[in-house]
Write a protein that holds these residues in place. Structure first.
Motif, PDB file in Angstrom:
ATOM      1  N   THR A  56       0.813  -1.214   0.000  1.00 36.90           N
ATOM      2  CA  THR A  56       0.000   0.000   0.000  1.00 36.90           C
ATOM      3  C   THR A  56       0.848   1.266   0.000  1.00 36.90           C
ATOM      4  OG1 THR A  56      -2.057   0.891   0.934  1.00 36.90           O
ATOM      5  CG2 THR A  56      -0.308   0.434   2.501  1.00 36.90           C
ATOM      6  N   GLY A  59       1.572   3.093  -3.344  1.00 34.72           N
ATOM      7  CA  GLY A  59       0.580   3.971  -3.936  1.00 34.72           C
ATOM      8  C   GLY A  59       0.397   5.279  -3.195  1.00 34.72           C
ATOM      9  N   LYS A  60       1.215   5.518  -2.173  1.00 42.64           N
ATOM     10  CA  LYS A  60       1.097   6.759  -1.401  1.00 42.64           C
ATOM     11  C   LYS A  60       1.521   7.961  -2.240  1.00 42.64           C
ATOM     12  CE  LYS A  60       2.094   7.062   2.967  1.00 42.64           C
ATOM     13  NZ  LYS A  60       0.765   7.245   3.575  1.00 42.64           N
ATOM     14  N   HIS A 127      -5.239   5.950  -4.106  1.00 37.14           N
ATOM     15  CA  HIS A 127      -4.240   4.921  -4.397  1.00 37.14           C
ATOM     16  C   HIS A 127      -4.589   4.189  -5.696  1.00 37.14           C
ATOM     17  CE1 HIS A 127      -2.574   5.557  -0.428  1.00 37.14           C
ATOM     18  NE2 HIS A 127      -1.720   4.566  -0.578  1.00 37.14           N
ATOM     19  N   GLY A 131      -2.634   6.033  -8.560  1.00 36.63           N
ATOM     20  CA  GLY A 131      -1.638   4.975  -8.748  1.00 36.63           C
ATOM     21  C   GLY A 131      -1.735   4.373 -10.135  1.00 36.63           C
ATOM     22  N   ARG A 170      -5.470  -1.767  -0.026  1.00 39.04           N
ATOM     23  CA  ARG A 170      -6.289  -0.750   0.635  1.00 39.04           C
ATOM     24  C   ARG A 170      -7.529  -1.365   1.281  1.00 39.04           C
ATOM     25  NH1 ARG A 170      -3.498   3.083   2.090  1.00 39.04           N
ATOM     26  NH2 ARG A 170      -5.071   4.726   1.906  1.00 39.04           N
TER      27      ARG A 170
END
Length: 207
Positions: A56, A59-60, A127, A131, A170
């Protein structure tokens, strides 16, 4: 006909997004959310928890921001490809602005009992959406550069797997509803396909 099939895909993705937005705004508990959330639920201090927590982070916004900066510097200093640099910069930053605007408009609260810290509203997932936009652009430009169909397939499949894993992470971390992820993917695909085709049009006119 095939040449313009991307328009059909964009319209279908937008239709899916607006359908999900309508369902979310009805404020009902969606069976899809409940089923998928239970399917990917993980417990703390397990391998799955550690794995998805790592995924995760890819994708920040900080990671995507830093990755975008590196890509822009590469296109500017090494490739001297100013059109691609501009499209990349505007594409990623524009997607992020659009995502935040929609979140603030819908104002869907996140699920309770997060397994990690998360702020802001929930729909659509940044995200998933940003992303997908970022990694699809990186993948698109890599595939343009590499030779050999096998390597192109490896890069493409790797991109799909990474984006899917980020979305699942997520849900596993319980910071997004599954419909947030699906809506993020739908809008991300529509945005990316439109951006790629505008880029192709600009490229042909300049060259």
């Amino acid at each position: 006909m095939i040449k313009y099939s991307w328009i059909v895909v964009v319209l279908l993705c937008l239709l899916l997004f607006f359908f999900l937005m309508h369902e979310v705004q009805s404020e009902k508990t969606l069976a899809f959310d409940t089923y998928i959330a239970e399917l990917f639920a993980v417990s703390e201090n397990t391998f799955s928890f550690t794995f998805f927590k790592f995924i995760t982070y890819l994708g920040k916004s900080k990671v995507i921001g830093f990755g975008s900066l590196l890509c822009v510097l590469y296109l500017w200093v090494i490739k001297k490809d100013y059109l691609t640099m501009a499209v990349f910069s505007i594409g990623v930053s524009g997607g992020d602005v659009l995502n935040r605007w929609i979140k603030n408009h819908i104002q869907r609260m996140r699920p309770e009992n997060h397994l990690m810290e998360a702020g802001g509203f929930s729909f659509p997932s940044g995200h998933a959406m940003v992303g997908l936009i970022f990694f699809s652009m990186v993948t698109y430009f890599i595939i343009k550069e590499v030779k050999g169909n096998s390597l192109k397939w490896v890069v493409g499949i790797g991109f799909v797997c990474l984006v899917l894993l980020i979305g699942v992470s997520r849900i596993a971390m319980n910071v997004h509803f599954p419909t947030d992820i699906l809506a993020g993917y739908a809008l991300g695909v529509a945005y990316s396909l439109t951006l790629f085709n505008l880029y192709k049009l600009l490229r042909r006119r300049i060259i």
